[in-house]
Scaffold this motif. Structure first.
Motif, PDB file in Angstrom:
ATOM      1  N   LEU A 188      -4.308  31.584  27.293  1.00 39.14           N
ATOM      2  CA  LEU A 188      -5.465  30.695  27.119  1.00 39.14           C
ATOM      3  C   LEU A 188      -5.005  29.250  26.927  1.00 39.14           C
ATOM      4  O   LEU A 188      -5.590  28.318  27.474  1.00 39.14           O
ATOM      5  N   LEU A 189      -3.933  29.077  26.154  1.00 35.84           N
ATOM      6  CA  LEU A 189      -3.413  27.723  25.936  1.00 35.84           C
ATOM      7  C   LEU A 189      -2.861  27.140  27.235  1.00 35.84           C
ATOM      8  O   LEU A 189      -3.086  25.968  27.542  1.00 35.84           O
ATOM      9  N   PHE A 207      -3.751  27.875  30.233  1.00 33.56           N
ATOM     10  CA  PHE A 207      -4.891  27.527  31.090  1.00 33.56           C
ATOM     11  C   PHE A 207      -5.514  26.217  30.601  1.00 33.56           C
ATOM     12  O   PHE A 207      -5.834  25.323  31.393  1.00 33.56           O
ATOM     13  N   ALA A 208      -5.643  26.100  29.278  1.00 34.35           N
ATOM     14  CA  ALA A 208      -6.285  24.909  28.709  1.00 34.35           C
ATOM     15  C   ALA A 208      -5.532  23.630  29.070  1.00 34.35           C
ATOM     16  O   ALA A 208      -6.161  22.607  29.329  1.00 34.35           O
ATOM     17  N   VAL A 209      -4.219  23.678  29.087  1.00 31.34           N
ATOM     18  CA  VAL A 209      -3.467  22.448  29.332  1.00 31.34           C
ATOM     19  C   VAL A 209      -3.102  22.249  30.803  1.00 31.34           C
ATOM     20  O   VAL A 209      -2.330  21.356  31.133  1.00 31.34           O
ATOM     21  N   GLU A 210      -3.661  23.060  31.686  1.00 34.01           N
ATOM     22  CA  GLU A 210      -3.467  22.831  33.127  1.00 34.01           C
ATOM     23  C   GLU A 210      -4.039  21.455  33.465  1.00 34.01           C
ATOM     24  O   GLU A 210      -5.085  21.070  32.932  1.00 34.01           O
ATOM     25  N   PRO A 211      -3.380  20.740  34.386  1.00 38.70           N
ATOM     26  CA  PRO A 211      -3.902  19.409  34.717  1.00 38.70           C
ATOM     27  C   PRO A 211      -5.276  19.458  35.393  1.00 38.70           C
ATOM     28  O   PRO A 211      -6.067  18.531  35.255  1.00 38.70           O
ATOM     29  N   GLU A 212      -5.570  20.526  36.112  1.00 39.78           N
ATOM     30  CA  GLU A 212      -6.871  20.649  36.785  1.00 39.78           C
ATOM     31  C   GLU A 212      -7.547  21.921  36.318  1.00 39.78           C
ATOM     32  O   GLU A 212      -6.890  22.938  36.113  1.00 39.78           O
ATOM     33  N   LEU A 231       3.566  24.181  19.075  1.00 39.18           N
ATOM     34  CA  LEU A 231       2.637  23.046  18.963  1.00 39.18           C
ATOM     35  C   LEU A 231       2.715  22.123  20.178  1.00 39.18           C
ATOM     36  O   LEU A 231       1.967  21.155  20.262  1.00 39.18           O
ATOM     37  N   ASP A 232       3.637  22.442  21.096  1.00 42.01           N
ATOM     38  CA  ASP A 232       3.797  21.574  22.276  1.00 42.01           C
ATOM     39  C   ASP A 232       2.498  21.432  23.069  1.00 42.01           C
ATOM     40  O   ASP A 232       2.180  20.358  23.571  1.00 42.01           O
ATOM     41  N   ALA A 285      -7.383  18.312  22.950  1.00 42.19           N
ATOM     42  CA  ALA A 285      -8.749  18.838  22.882  1.00 42.19           C
ATOM     43  C   ALA A 285      -8.865  20.197  23.574  1.00 42.19           C
ATOM     44  O   ALA A 285      -9.505  21.113  23.070  1.00 42.19           O
ATOM     45  N   ASP A 286      -8.225  20.308  24.732  1.00 45.72           N
ATOM     46  CA  ASP A 286      -8.315  21.571  25.466  1.00 45.72           C
ATOM     47  C   ASP A 286      -7.523  22.676  24.770  1.00 45.72           C
ATOM     48  O   ASP A 286      -7.934  23.839  24.773  1.00 45.72           O
ATOM     49  N   ALA A 287      -6.393  22.308  24.185  1.00 48.77           N
ATOM     50  CA  ALA A 287      -5.617  23.315  23.457  1.00 48.77           C
ATOM     51  C   ALA A 287      -6.418  23.812  22.242  1.00 48.77           C
ATOM     52  O   ALA A 287      -6.394  24.999  21.926  1.00 48.77           O
TER      53      ALA A 287
END
Lengths: 200, 269
Positions: free
Chosen positions: A17-18, A20-25, B132-133, B140-142
């Motif tokens: 999930l993380l 996916f969340a930090v994917e650029p798009e 935490l990286d 916000a997305d994390a």
């Protein structure tokens, strides 16, 4: 098992999930790629995709700051910070009421032996799925950090058991895995699988 | 320019390492050279467009960088600000949604997110790790992902009576009138110039039942409802129902509810 498979296996649900969340798009192609490789997380990935979309749409909207909650959070965090190296580790099971323990047992749907596996520090906390650690910590009204700190020490004797054996009671010498604890407490196969499931 | 900011170490499944955004790297280079009093002063800047505004990703880095020092006051200021940033990016729970299954758990989501985040900060303070990286890449997305994890745990540890959803083909109602769904372009509505209207659109979508909300997201992603081509990923397949009619019903019901919430005529009145 090749390296890619090992990596894939080690990626917890939380990490997926993380990641996916930090994917650029967060376009359709990205979402589909994650849905394909992690079908069991489909609902969560779609929810997350929408959450991120709605948050972006709401950017700029001012949210009132709940300073009381901020201070409460800071106080709680400070309490978990080691103030000095020899700070005493608190036994959360000592302060938990028997009602708390019964409620916890019912929440998890396990026999009392499983809870005792925690209070006697018999179980190796590193082998316990995070959501269970979370539930146990809440059940005995402590933080996950404090529970983990308490569980790090070696096994100890149960304080509320009477021993009928001729031999002097002794604490277990080594910790056992969570799975072994469940087997020992005769938790049924399907329940055991459910409890061992890594949901993060 | 010499870098004083250590790179991230978290690896993606393909073996490459995560990196910070360029604007975050630049800001960090500047911030780590500042006296702490100036950093604390900069935390007061609330205007995100100000060049001196401290991005949340930077605060995460700064808090991790205090690992080996005893400056409680400085740590406390960073920590408090980070908590404010967490609350700012979490969705607010609407009162009327309190009764739905998801929101029973969402009600204490903020505490749970904080607890999970606290644990990660504690672990990172004891020993430098990489967990935490993610929060230095896209805070916000994390946090949105962490909220999802927190809610999953909450659902797991609560006594759950709900089971996996069933195909609701059978409940297809004649009330679910097929209508021109194109008349409500949610993407455009979410781009409205009026922030108050936008927040109403957001609230209307958030208030939908889970099943309908998920269909809406997939429609916004322009996924096809169904396809005769087995290799195409479709909404019908993803939600695991046998009939495309179920998808259309959920979509129509969702649009209907949103229209009503926004006071847009639906023809039902």
């Amino acid at each position: 098992m090749d390296q890619a498979m090992i990596n894939h296996k080690q990626l917890s649900d939380e990490d997926v999930l993380l990641a996916f969340a930090v994917e650029p798009e967060h376009d359709r192609a990205t979402l589909e790629r994650y849905l394909k490789s992690h079908p069991h997380l489909a609902d969560d990935l779609i929810d997350l995709s929408l959450d991120m979309r709605l948050r972006r749409a709401g950017d700029g909207a001012s949210t009132p700051v709940d300073e009381a909650w901020i201070e409460e959070s800071w106080a709680a965090f400070q309490a978990t910070m080691p103030t000095d190296a020899g700070a005493a580790v608190v036994d959360p099971f000592e302060t938990a009421s028997s009602e708390d323990l019964v409620a916890l047992r019912r929440t998890l749907g396990v026999p009392s032996g499983v809870i005792q596996g925690f209070s006697t520090r018999l179980v190796d906390i590193a082998t316990v799925p995070a959501w269970i650690v979370d539930a146990v910590a809440r059940g005995v009204r402590t933080s996950v950090g404090d529970l983990r700190a308490f569980m790090t020490a070696g096994p100890r004797l149960a304080t509320d058991l009477s021993y009928k054996s001729d031999e002097a009671p002794a604490a277990a010498t080594a910790k056992i895995t969570f799975e072994a604890l469940l087997v020992q407490c005769r938790v049924k196969d399907d329940k055991r699988r459910e409890l061992l499931e890594d949901r993060d | 320019m010499g870098t004083n900011v250590p790179p991230l170490t978290k690896q993606k499944p393909d073996g490459t390492t995560y990196t910070r955004r360029e604007d975050v790297e630049d800001a960090l280079e500047r911030l780590v050279g500042l006296p702490r009093s100036e950093i604390i002063a900069a935390l007061e800047i609330l205007d995100v467009r100000s060049p001196l505004y401290v991005q949340s990703e930077c605060i995460v880095h700064l808090i991790r960088a205090t690992r080996s020092d005893n400056d409680q006051a400085y740590f406390g200021e960073l920590y408090r600000e980070l908590m404010r940033r967490i609350t700012a990016v979490l969705p607010r729970v609407e009162g009327e949604r309190g009764g739905t299954s998801e929101n029973v758990h969402a009600a204490d989501a903020r505490d749970r997110v904080r607890d999970l985040f606290n644990e990660k900060v504690s672990v990172d303070r004891n020993m430098a790790g990489s967990d935490l990286d993610y929060y230095e890449v896209m805070f916000a997305d994390a946090i949105a992902a962490l909220r999802k994890t927190a809610m999953r745990r909450a659902t797991r540890s609560a006594a759950r009576s709900e089971r996996i959803e069933t195909d609701d083909d059978g409940s297809e109602s004649s009330l679910a009138v097929e209508r021109a769904v194109g008349s409500l372009d949610l993407k455009q509505e979410l781009l409205s110039e009026d922030p108050i209207y936008r927040s109403r659109v957001i609230a209307a979508i958030q208030a939908l039942p889970d099943k309908q909300r998920r269909v809406i997201e997939m429609i916004l992603q322009e996924m096809p409802i169904d396809s005769s081509d087995e290799s195409v990923m479709t909404i019908r397949k993803i939600i695991g129902v046998s009939s495309e009619k179920t998808v259309r019903n959920r979509r129509d019901a969702a649009f209907d509810t949103i229209r009503q919430a926004l006071g847009i005529g639906s023809g039902d009145d």
